[in-house]
Design an enzyme around this catalytic site. Structure first.
Site, PDB file in Angstrom:
ATOM      1  N   GLU A 166      -0.312  11.870   8.811  1.00 49.68           N
ATOM      2  CA  GLU A 166       1.051  11.670   9.315  1.00 49.68           C
ATOM      3  C   GLU A 166       1.119  11.173  10.756  1.00 49.68           C
ATOM      4  O   GLU A 166       1.705  11.825  11.635  1.00 49.68           O
ATOM      5  CB  GLU A 166       1.863  12.973   9.173  1.00 49.68           C
ATOM      6  CG  GLU A 166       2.021  13.419   7.736  1.00 49.68           C
ATOM      7  CD  GLU A 166       2.886  14.667   7.556  1.00 49.68           C
ATOM      8  OE1 GLU A 166       3.275  15.267   8.563  1.00 49.68           O
ATOM      9  OE2 GLU A 166       3.163  15.023   6.410  1.00 49.68           O
ATOM     10  N   GLU A 368       0.473  14.875  -0.163  1.00 50.91           N
ATOM     11  CA  GLU A 368       1.217  16.117   0.063  1.00 50.91           C
ATOM     12  C   GLU A 368       2.557  15.999  -0.637  1.00 50.91           C
ATOM     13  O   GLU A 368       3.219  14.967  -0.574  1.00 50.91           O
ATOM     14  CB  GLU A 368       1.516  16.380   1.552  1.00 50.91           C
ATOM     15  CG  GLU A 368       0.354  16.815   2.371  1.00 50.91           C
ATOM     16  CD  GLU A 368       0.726  17.150   3.821  1.00 50.91           C
ATOM     17  OE1 GLU A 368       1.895  17.506   4.093  1.00 50.91           O
ATOM     18  OE2 GLU A 368      -0.165  17.033   4.674  1.00 50.91           O
TER      19      GLU A 368
END
Ligand code: IFM
Length: 466
Positions: A166, A368
């Site tokens: 991320e 995720e």
């Protein structure tokens, strides 16, 4: 909902990170990272004053956790190496840190689990932050050297490497939204950080290719990047200004990374608009060649929620910095109230189609996906297990959208659930529980399967989703 199936070679697994699980933050030669420093400086910034030291006792309980994953039918999982555990301040291997990761990879193999390894999960070593962190080119070089050390140390053991988790989120949370230490509100500095992380990613990828070419890294290893993708939408019947907001927000959060990892370049339209608005990136001569090396073998998509935007009411924010979009509140949004995130499985389908159509040949997986819920202990059944049908609904909905994207030709290879075993989550600490497995903080971090785990086992072992 009708039952559906996922392909036989589709993998199911779990995602976690070193700083959120390992614990033992100051033992075995580990240096402080920013989470440790923030926890010491201001513990009341963390939910219930639970700081980074907590993890979920993974270093103590890893054998049990690996067994739980294997028993649930999972075949892969991802964690991260902590930079602050693997290297000392001179950039040399910390033998105790290296020994822990060697042992973890050995135990994973023994448990029949393929361990995907990420190199950076928001965990900047504090001494490097004090030298400028991601705003400093010296730290970018230090990261590339760290990656090279990790490839040399574990290159024969690890098959799946990732440079960053991320990279969109750290600039946003630390430098723009004022949420994470040092809580800044500076759009321009956030983009400098984003740019430097992009260069760091490319340098690390180049080091990976070199290490693979000389045999340091195994020939069947792959490198990738994991980002939090937020498909970007606006209102029905948008104005040209609304579409412009979509272009810039989707450009900064999504296209930036997709272009980098498939073409080795950053989206020119986004860079131009930034420059027109006074946001200048620290581009050095030769950077274009460096970025070219950022093309990877595959991609991890963390998907939690979409972004909904509209034209901004003002072109500058309250800090006098450029503003490209306001939030658009969609009246039909279904919210996870604990987290304040919209639940929108269709976004995963849309992401899959975007990859299929605009980045042909790019293999990906859901790295995720998960649902964090507050006060889950109030949902205990008679046998003390947590009853969490909402988690089953959440995952089923996302798998259904994914199955349709695969059916339509998107090359998605697997699904990792975030937070299979409850873990510490940054400033929210243990507020929202994501796990299929409870961690009981009142009972020595005891692991206990939630009811949903039975459903997950069936899905993972049969690939049939009911
Ligand atoms: O805990 C985080 C993780 O570190 C990155 N992705 C989102 C998770 C849930 O908030």
């Amino acid at each position: 909902m009708e039952q559906f199936t996922l392909p036989d070679d589709f993998f199911f697994g779990a995602a976690m990170s070193g700083p959120q699980t390992e614990g033992e933050w100051n033992t075995g030669g580990k240096l402080e990272n920013l989470w440790d420093t923030w926890s010491q400086e201001n513990l009341s910034d963390f939910y219930n004053r639970v700081g980074s030291y907590a993890g979920n006792a993974f270093m103590a309980k890893y054998q049990e956790d690996l067994r739980i994953m294997a028993d649930l039918g999972l075949t892969t999982y991802r964690t991260s190496i902590q930079w602050s555990r693997l290297l000392d301040e001179d950039g040399n291997i910390n033998p105790e840190g290296a020994a822990w990761y060697h042992e973890l990879f050995r135990a994973s193999r023994e448990a029949g689990l393929e361990c995907f390894v990420n190199l950076y999960h928001f965990d900047m070593p504090t001494f490097l932050f004090r030298r400028g962190g991601w705003e400093s080119r010296e730290v970018v070089e230090a990261y590339a050297a760290y990656a090279a050390k990790a490839f040399a140390e574990f290159g024969q053991e690890v098959k799946h490497w990732f440079t960053f988790n991320e990279p969109t989120v750290e600039p946003e949370q630390r430098f723009q939204a004022g949420v994470w230490y040092p809580k800044l509100h500076d759009f321009g500095r956030a983009r400098v950080v984003q740019y430097h992380i992009s260069v760091a990613h490319a340098l690390a990828t180049a080091n990976f290719r070199a290490a693979q070419a000389d045999g340091t890294v195994r020939a069947d290893a792959k490198i990738g990047l994991i980002n939090a993708f937020t498909p970007t939408y606006t209102r029905e019947n948008p104005t040209p200004e609304d579409l412009e907001a979509v272009r810039m927000m989707g450009g900064i959060n999504n296209r930036w990374w997709l272009d980098l990892i498939t073409k080795g370049e950053l989206p020119v339209d986004v860079l131009d608009t930034l420059a027109e608005n006074g946001v200048h990136l620290p581009i050095r001569p030769g950077d274009a060649e460096i970025l070219k090396q950022g093309v990877v073998d595959w991609l991890g998509c963390n998907y939690y929620h979409p972004t909904r935007v509209q034209a901004p009411a003002s072109k500058v924010d309250e800090y006098g910095l450029p503003r490209f979009a306001d939030e658009y509140v969609w009246p039909d949004a279904v919210m996870n109230e604990s987290r304040g995130w919209e639940i929108y499985p269709e976004g995963l389908y849309d992401f899959g189609i975007d990859v299929r159509d605009n980045y042909p040949g790019l293999e990906w997986f859901v790295s995720e996906s998960g649902m964090g819920v507050m006060d889950e202990h109030l949902h205990r059944g008679d046998d003390y297990r947590i009853e969490d049908p909402y988690r089953v609904d959440f995952v089923r909905g996302h798998l259904e959208a994914l199955a349709r994207a695969i059916e339509a030709g998107s090359p998605c290879k697997g699904y990792h659930y975030w937070g299979l075993i409850d873990n510490w989550s940054w400033s929210n600490a243990f507020k929202n529980r994501y796990g299929f497995v409870e961690v009981d903080l009142m009972d020595g971090y005891k692991r206990r399967l939630k009811r949903s785990a039975d459903w997950l086992r069936e899905v993972a072992t049969t690939h049939v989703v009911k």
